[in-house]
Design a protein around this motif. Structure first.
Motif, PDB file in Angstrom:
ATOM      1  N   VAL A   1       0.844  -1.202   0.000  1.00 20.90           N
ATOM      2  CA  VAL A   1       0.000   0.000   0.000  1.00 20.90           C
ATOM      3  C   VAL A   1       0.878   1.250   0.000  1.00 20.90           C
ATOM      4  O   VAL A   1       0.693   2.163  -0.819  1.00 20.90           O
ATOM      5  CB  VAL A   1      -0.962   0.022   1.212  1.00 20.90           C
ATOM      6  CG1 VAL A   1      -1.654   1.378   1.342  1.00 20.90           C
ATOM      7  CG2 VAL A   1      -1.989  -1.093   1.106  1.00 20.90           C
ATOM      8  N   LEU A   2       1.853   1.294   0.895  1.00 24.35           N
ATOM      9  CA  LEU A   2       2.729   2.462   0.982  1.00 24.35           C
ATOM     10  C   LEU A   2       3.544   2.641  -0.293  1.00 24.35           C
ATOM     11  O   LEU A   2       3.757   3.775  -0.738  1.00 24.35           O
ATOM     12  CB  LEU A   2       3.636   2.348   2.214  1.00 24.35           C
ATOM     13  CG  LEU A   2       2.911   2.406   3.560  1.00 24.35           C
ATOM     14  CD1 LEU A   2       3.879   2.113   4.703  1.00 24.35           C
ATOM     15  CD2 LEU A   2       2.221   3.751   3.752  1.00 24.35           C
ATOM     16  N   ASN A   3       3.994   1.538  -0.878  1.00 23.30           N
ATOM     17  CA  ASN A   3       4.751   1.630  -2.133  1.00 23.30           C
ATOM     18  C   ASN A   3       3.907   2.252  -3.238  1.00 23.30           C
ATOM     19  O   ASN A   3       4.386   3.087  -4.006  1.00 23.30           O
ATOM     20  CB  ASN A   3       5.220   0.256  -2.590  1.00 23.30           C
ATOM     21  CG  ASN A   3       6.311  -0.325  -1.729  1.00 23.30           C
ATOM     22  OD1 ASN A   3       6.913   0.354  -0.916  1.00 23.30           O
ATOM     23  ND2 ASN A   3       6.567  -1.604  -1.910  1.00 23.30           N
ATOM     24  N   LEU A   4       2.663   1.831  -3.322  1.00 22.40           N
ATOM     25  CA  LEU A   4       1.797   2.353  -4.380  1.00 22.40           C
ATOM     26  C   LEU A   4       1.405   3.809  -4.143  1.00 22.40           C
ATOM     27  O   LEU A   4       1.168   4.555  -5.095  1.00 22.40           O
ATOM     28  CB  LEU A   4       0.567   1.458  -4.544  1.00 22.40           C
ATOM     29  CG  LEU A   4       0.881   0.093  -5.165  1.00 22.40           C
ATOM     30  CD1 LEU A   4      -0.290  -0.865  -5.008  1.00 22.40           C
ATOM     31  CD2 LEU A   4       1.260   0.241  -6.635  1.00 22.40           C
ATOM     32  N   LEU A   5       1.368   4.223  -2.899  1.00 20.50           N
ATOM     33  CA  LEU A   5       1.053   5.621  -2.590  1.00 20.50           C
ATOM     34  C   LEU A   5       2.279   6.533  -2.651  1.00 20.50           C
ATOM     35  O   LEU A   5       2.191   7.669  -3.109  1.00 20.50           O
ATOM     36  CB  LEU A   5       0.427   5.730  -1.200  1.00 20.50           C
ATOM     37  CG  LEU A   5      -1.005   5.242  -1.050  1.00 20.50           C
ATOM     38  CD1 LEU A   5      -1.409   5.244   0.418  1.00 20.50           C
ATOM     39  CD2 LEU A   5      -1.957   6.106  -1.867  1.00 20.50           C
ATOM     40  N   TYR A   6       3.411   6.038  -2.162  1.00 25.08           N
ATOM     41  CA  TYR A   6       4.574   6.887  -1.965  1.00 25.08           C
ATOM     42  C   TYR A   6       5.846   6.374  -2.638  1.00 25.08           C
ATOM     43  O   TYR A   6       6.918   6.935  -2.437  1.00 25.08           O
ATOM     44  CB  TYR A   6       4.857   7.052  -0.455  1.00 25.08           C
ATOM     45  CG  TYR A   6       3.669   7.535   0.324  1.00 25.08           C
ATOM     46  CD1 TYR A   6       3.258   8.861   0.247  1.00 25.08           C
ATOM     47  CD2 TYR A   6       2.944   6.661   1.136  1.00 25.08           C
ATOM     48  CE1 TYR A   6       2.162   9.311   0.968  1.00 25.08           C
ATOM     49  CE2 TYR A   6       1.844   7.109   1.858  1.00 25.08           C
ATOM     50  CZ  TYR A   6       1.457   8.427   1.762  1.00 25.08           C
ATOM     51  OH  TYR A   6       0.383   8.866   2.477  1.00 25.08           O
TER      52      TYR A   6
ATOM     53  N   ASP B   1      13.178   8.028  -0.064  1.00 26.01           N
ATOM     54  CA  ASP B   1      13.467   8.270   1.358  1.00 26.01           C
ATOM     55  C   ASP B   1      12.177   8.454   2.156  1.00 26.01           C
ATOM     56  O   ASP B   1      12.059   7.948   3.274  1.00 26.01           O
ATOM     57  CB  ASP B   1      14.369   9.491   1.520  1.00 26.01           C
ATOM     58  CG  ASP B   1      15.748   9.275   0.905  1.00 26.01           C
ATOM     59  OD1 ASP B   1      16.181   8.116   0.774  1.00 26.01           O
ATOM     60  OD2 ASP B   1      16.394  10.283   0.549  1.00 26.01           O
ATOM     61  N   ILE B   2      11.215   9.163   1.594  1.00 25.77           N
ATOM     62  CA  ILE B   2       9.917   9.359   2.251  1.00 25.77           C
ATOM     63  C   ILE B   2       9.203   8.014   2.398  1.00 25.77           C
ATOM     64  O   ILE B   2       8.653   7.702   3.448  1.00 25.77           O
ATOM     65  CB  ILE B   2       9.055  10.371   1.465  1.00 25.77           C
ATOM     66  CG1 ILE B   2       9.668  11.765   1.589  1.00 25.77           C
ATOM     67  CG2 ILE B   2       7.604  10.363   1.955  1.00 25.77           C
ATOM     68  CD1 ILE B   2       9.090  12.798   0.629  1.00 25.77           C
ATOM     69  N   ASN B   3       9.248   7.207   1.340  1.00 26.28           N
ATOM     70  CA  ASN B   3       8.631   5.877   1.389  1.00 26.28           C
ATOM     71  C   ASN B   3       9.263   5.030   2.491  1.00 26.28           C
ATOM     72  O   ASN B   3       8.559   4.407   3.287  1.00 26.28           O
ATOM     73  CB  ASN B   3       8.758   5.189   0.028  1.00 26.28           C
ATOM     74  CG  ASN B   3       8.229   3.773   0.046  1.00 26.28           C
ATOM     75  OD1 ASN B   3       8.984   2.828   0.245  1.00 26.28           O
ATOM     76  ND2 ASN B   3       6.935   3.631  -0.150  1.00 26.28           N
ATOM     77  N   TYR B   4      10.581   5.007   2.534  1.00 20.42           N
ATOM     78  CA  TYR B   4      11.274   4.218   3.562  1.00 20.42           C
ATOM     79  C   TYR B   4      10.878   4.669   4.961  1.00 20.42           C
ATOM     80  O   TYR B   4      10.698   3.851   5.869  1.00 20.42           O
ATOM     81  CB  TYR B   4      12.791   4.337   3.411  1.00 20.42           C
ATOM     82  CG  TYR B   4      13.401   3.535   2.287  1.00 20.42           C
ATOM     83  CD1 TYR B   4      12.643   2.771   1.406  1.00 20.42           C
ATOM     84  CD2 TYR B   4      14.781   3.545   2.098  1.00 20.42           C
ATOM     85  CE1 TYR B   4      13.229   2.052   0.384  1.00 20.42           C
ATOM     86  CE2 TYR B   4      15.380   2.823   1.083  1.00 20.42           C
ATOM     87  CZ  TYR B   4      14.597   2.080   0.230  1.00 20.42           C
ATOM     88  OH  TYR B   4      15.189   1.357  -0.764  1.00 20.42           O
ATOM     89  N   LEU B   5      10.759   5.974   5.155  1.00 21.89           N
ATOM     90  CA  LEU B   5      10.359   6.516   6.445  1.00 21.89           C
ATOM     91  C   LEU B   5       8.969   6.003   6.835  1.00 21.89           C
ATOM     92  O   LEU B   5       8.743   5.584   7.974  1.00 21.89           O
ATOM     93  CB  LEU B   5      10.371   8.045   6.394  1.00 21.89           C
ATOM     94  CG  LEU B   5      10.025   8.775   7.681  1.00 21.89           C
ATOM     95  CD1 LEU B   5      11.104   8.534   8.736  1.00 21.89           C
ATOM     96  CD2 LEU B   5       9.891  10.265   7.410  1.00 21.89           C
ATOM     97  N   LYS B   6       8.041   6.000   5.896  1.00 19.98           N
ATOM     98  CA  LYS B   6       6.679   5.534   6.166  1.00 19.98           C
ATOM     99  C   LYS B   6       6.655   4.020   6.427  1.00 19.98           C
ATOM    100  O   LYS B   6       5.919   3.542   7.293  1.00 19.98           O
ATOM    101  CB  LYS B   6       5.749   5.921   5.028  1.00 19.98           C
ATOM    102  CG  LYS B   6       5.518   7.435   4.977  1.00 19.98           C
ATOM    103  CD  LYS B   6       4.574   7.846   3.889  1.00 19.98           C
ATOM    104  CE  LYS B   6       4.406   9.348   3.826  1.00 19.98           C
ATOM    105  NZ  LYS B   6       3.789   9.963   4.989  1.00 19.98           N
ATOM    106  N   VAL B   7       7.477   3.265   5.692  1.00 19.22           N
ATOM    107  CA  VAL B   7       7.561   1.813   5.922  1.00 19.22           C
ATOM    108  C   VAL B   7       8.095   1.544   7.329  1.00 19.22           C
ATOM    109  O   VAL B   7       7.550   0.699   8.056  1.00 19.22           O
ATOM    110  CB  VAL B   7       8.435   1.130   4.840  1.00 19.22           C
ATOM    111  CG1 VAL B   7       8.788  -0.296   5.239  1.00 19.22           C
ATOM    112  CG2 VAL B   7       7.727   1.160   3.494  1.00 19.22           C
TER     113      VAL B   7
END
Length: 146
Positions: free
Chosen positions: A63-68, A80-86
């Motif tokens: 989900v996070l990958n597809l959004l961010y 980097d933003i995606n990794y932070l959210k993961v």
């Protein structure tokens, strides 16, 4: 019905944890429900029943990958933003449940053995999985709203 209820209901229909989490976000992600189910299939039960990272968490990462996630023409900052959210998803889940490891979450039950599958059924460990799916979606909802 909210997203966590949709996810738990999908899980109760016989789809796996990863599928159930991604499925309940299909509309927000602009993907078909069928695509969501297909692409997440192998992540269930800790990736093909290997019981590594909880499938609900794997679905949440999708989900996070597809959004961010970072696409071909995106700046590295997006990654980097995606990794932070993961990491936020993982940390919040671990704060509630102590681990993201499927086998540990199921008290050592080995889903690759007949004995483990019997234990899973007899001890109704699937009810734990309902909670993991529900909590993952609730955490995702908070991360997405922030």
């Amino acid at each position: 019905m909210n997203r966590s209820e949709i996810a738990v209901n999908k899980f109760k229909e016989g789809y796996n944890c990863a599928q159930s989490v991604l499925f309940c976000y299909a509309d927000k992600l602009n993907i078909s429900k069928d695509f969501a189910l297909c692409i997440s299939t192998g992540f269930g039960a800790g990736m093909g029943r290997k019981q590594e990272v909880c499938g609900a968490i794997c679905g949440g990462i999708l989900v996070l990958n597809l959004l961010y996630g970072r696409g071909e023409n995106d700046e590295k900052q997006k990654q980097d933003i995606n990794y932070l959210k993961v990491r936020e998803l993982i940390s919040r889940f671990e704060n509630i449940h102590g681990t993201i490891n499927c086998r540990k979450l199921l008290d050592g039950c080995d889903l690759l053995t007949t004995e483990g599958q019997e234990k899973f059924k007899l001890e109704k460990l699937i009810e734990n999985c309902y909670k993991y799916v529900e909590d993952t979606v609730k955490i995702l909802d908070k991360i997405i709203q922030e």
